[in-house]
Write an enzyme that holds these catalytic residues in place. Structure first.
Site, short mmCIF file in Angstrom:
data_model
loop_
_atom_site.label_atom_id
_atom_site.label_comp_id
_atom_site.label_asym_id
_atom_site.label_seq_id
_atom_site.Cartn_x
_atom_site.Cartn_y
_atom_site.Cartn_z
CG ASP A 1 -42.31 -84.58 22.46
OD1 ASP A 1 -41.93 -83.90 23.43
OD2 ASP A 1 -42.75 -84.07 21.41
CG HIS B 1 -40.13 -81.35 22.16
ND1 HIS B 1 -41.35 -81.32 22.78
CD2 HIS B 1 -40.04 -80.19 21.46
CE1 HIS B 1 -41.99 -80.19 22.46
NE2 HIS B 1 -41.22 -79.49 21.67
CD GLU C 1 -42.95 -76.18 20.89
OE1 GLU C 1 -43.94 -75.44 20.93
OE2 GLU C 1 -43.01 -77.41 21.04
C1 ACM Z 1 -44.43 -78.09 16.99
O1 ACM Z 1 -45.66 -77.99 16.93
N1 ACM Z 1 -43.78 -77.85 18.11
C2 ACM Z 1 -43.66 -78.45 15.84
#
Ligand code: ACM
Length: 576
Positions: A208, A279, A349
């Site tokens: 991440d 991420h 995201e």
């Molecule tokens: C997530 O909670 N962004 C998968």
């Protein structure tokens, strides 16, 4: 009997006295049951002090082969039938293919009668779940690592028969080891905790913005640089507090091999997640050329020390694809196909601002003929979909990956509610339900101000108990079969160590386990009071295991985090 998760059927002989083991029971393990035999010797052996030597019994149920050795009967010393001493008791393990036809691949039967405990599994996995049930029946002390009362402890079992099988084949937990690293021994412990609840998937969120946690030998800076950050925000984004302790850690190749093998012995599959194309700031901090160098000075980036979603995402170039193919090659080597058929590529995201601003990304959009930045993201994920499929693996990603259309074999983790999962199932994709409104265990579990760093919706153990993996929109349709199961996800921005993770996860994971294993009625009709009554017994098992669960009355003083800001969301979650 306080069994959690509740079995399919149980017929206890309530009036019969319990079966009492002698001081040195034998383990009669038929071919194919060696894994569970090893586990029982190790775990039950530690708690009881039993050696569990091999032992067979001729003629009791046809086809058994007397091992003729120590502890066996046929005149061998130590067996009461021939020698006149008390029967030592016996745990008998076997595989029974007929059970598979009736109960499915993970089914099992367990009988306790005058000869001891007979465990039969439809498969080695089914047999292992039977052994987990046996341990629960023996009581909380069976979860300790040494006998607590020497030879005086009498171990007994209720007499009766039960048959059991899971409702779903995918019963998982996501551990976010990226935001806060969980050292290897903590991961092994969680594998044991999953297995104790008959859960069988560990989804490891390995990368991440805030850290890269898996050694990749051909790209050593991913861990030399990407596994460390100088400090961490203490609390959620609005918190003004910082923990100036450098944070980090990663798993070496051998650590991963050990985790995967340990999990496989416990019939737990490990799903590795390498999150692309968002991420990814930790990777970009390690290798600045992975980022959008025409819009940001990526050489100046560090591993992110804050929470949230970083704008620093991967550049959509061929060299970046090649880099990540190299990463995935090592991942496939470490996570063999039989244990980890699925490889998670994230896909959630991914902010698009840098791609909008980047002339290189814009040129790429034109060159590929894709539909803007969203099309670029979809191109990225599709590339790895094909790449993994060509290597006999299946891609799974967060529900954002649906947006650009997916290849047939890909599966979806439905996290932004049920909608993505419903759309995916209807389109013929396999789905794992993990809606954040229902089963995100980082969300607070009670409304009170004393919850440590409260974030998200209030999701009580009862809410989790009433979680239904198959939503009404799919129920009764052919597409319902696309729901492989469900997983609970625990993100660790504000869960900085094992104790905090335990607090968020338990007791709710026990409720979750029953929701995915047992055949429960519709959510509103579920007997939560009955579950809670069993949970009282189960908490004693968790105590023996050293789990820092949330007590029913609220956090203990040292479980609180006074003054550390969270981000609670008021009101009930949507579609609750
Ligand atoms: C997530 O909670 N962004 C998968």
């Amino acid at each position: 009997m306080d069994l959690i998760p509740a079995p399919l059927t149980a017929d206890w002989h309530e009036d019969a006295p319990p079966y009492v083991f002698g001081p040195a029971p034998v383990l009669d393990a038929a071919p194919g049951t060696e894994g569970t035999a090893r586990w029982l010797r190790r775990e039950l052996g530690a708690a009881t002090g039993w050696d569990l030597p091999p032992g067979g019994r001729r003629g009791t149920s046809g086809g058994d082969v007397d091992d003729g050795g120590d502890g066996g009967d046929g005149g061998g010393a130590g067996d009461g039938d021939a020698g006149g001493g008390p029967d030592p008791g016996r745990i008998r393990l076997r595989l029974d293919g007929a059970l598979a036809r009736r109960l499915g691949p993970e089914g099992y039967a367990l009988t306790v009668d005058g000869r001891g405990a007979q465990l039969a599994g439809a498969s080695p996995a089914g047999l292992f779940w039977a052994a987990q049930t046996l341990r629960q029946l023996l009581g909380p002390d069976a979860y300790r690592r040494a006998p607590t009362r020497g030879g005086e402890r009498v171990w007994s079992l209720p007499r009766g028969t039960l048959e059991d099988a899971p409702r779903f084949g995918w019963r998982g937990l996501l551990l976010d080891v990226a935001r806060h690293f969980m050292p290897k021994d903590g991961v092994l412990r969680y594998i044991d905790l999953l297995a104790a609840h008959k859960l069988n998937v560990l989804h490891l969120h390995l990368t991440d913005d805030q850290g890269w946690r898996i050694e990749i030998r051909r790209h050593p800076r991913l861990t030399e640089v990407g596994a460390w950050r100088p400090r961490s925000r203490r609390g959620h984004r609005a918190s003004p507090l910082w923990d100036e302790t450098p944070h980090g850690g990663f798993y070496t190749h051998d650590d991963i091999r050990e985790i995967v093998a340990y999990a496989a012995e416990r019939h737990v599959r490990v799903v590795p997640e390498i999150d692309v194309p968002g991420h990814s700031q930790a990777a970009i901090a390690a290798y600045p050329e992975l980022g959008n160098t025409d819009v940001v000075d990526t050489a100046a980036l560090g591993v992110w020390d804050d929470w949230g979603i970083s704008e620093n995402v991967l550049a959509p170039g061929e060299d970046v694809l090649r880099f990540y193919e190299g990463v995935f090659e090592e991942v496939l080597e470490l996570f063999p196909a039989d244990v980890s058929p699925f490889v998670h590529v994230g896909g959630d995201e991914c902010p698009k601002a840098q791609w909008r601003a980047s002339p290189a990304a814009q040129a790429r959009i034109r060159e590929l003929g894709v539909d803007g930045e969203e099309g670029l993201q979809s191109w990225f994920v599709r590339h790895f979909d094909g790449w993994l499929a060509a290597r006999g693996r299946r891609l799974i990603g967060w529900d954002e990956i649906l947006e650009g259309g997916l290849a047939p074999g890909a599966a979806v983790s439905s996290w932004r509610g049920y909608a993505g999962g419903i759309a995916a199932a209807v389109a013929g994709h396999d789905v794992v339900m993990c809606p954040e409104q229902q089963v995100y265990l980082d969300h607070r579990q009670a409304p009170g101000p004393e919850e440590p760093v409260p974030i998200g919706y209030v999701r009580t153990p009862e809410d989790v108990y009433r979680f239904e993996p198959v939503p009404p929109a799919l129920s009764g349709t052919a597409a319902a079969a696309r729901v492989l199961g469900a997983q609970a996800n625990v993100w660790t921005e504000v869960a900085e160590n094992r104790s905090r993770v335990d607090y968020q996860v338990f007791p709710r994971l026990a409720a979750f386990a029953e929701a995915v294993w047992s055949r429960l009625p519709a959510p509103a009709e579920r007997d939560y009071a009955g579950f809670e009554a069993r949970m009282a017994g189960h908490r004693r098992r968790l105590d023996a295991l050293g789990v820092d669960h949330r007590p029913p009355g609220g956090p203990l003083p040292w479980q609180r985090r006074p003054g550390v800001l969270g981000r609670p969301i008021e009101g009930p979650p949507p579609n609750a």
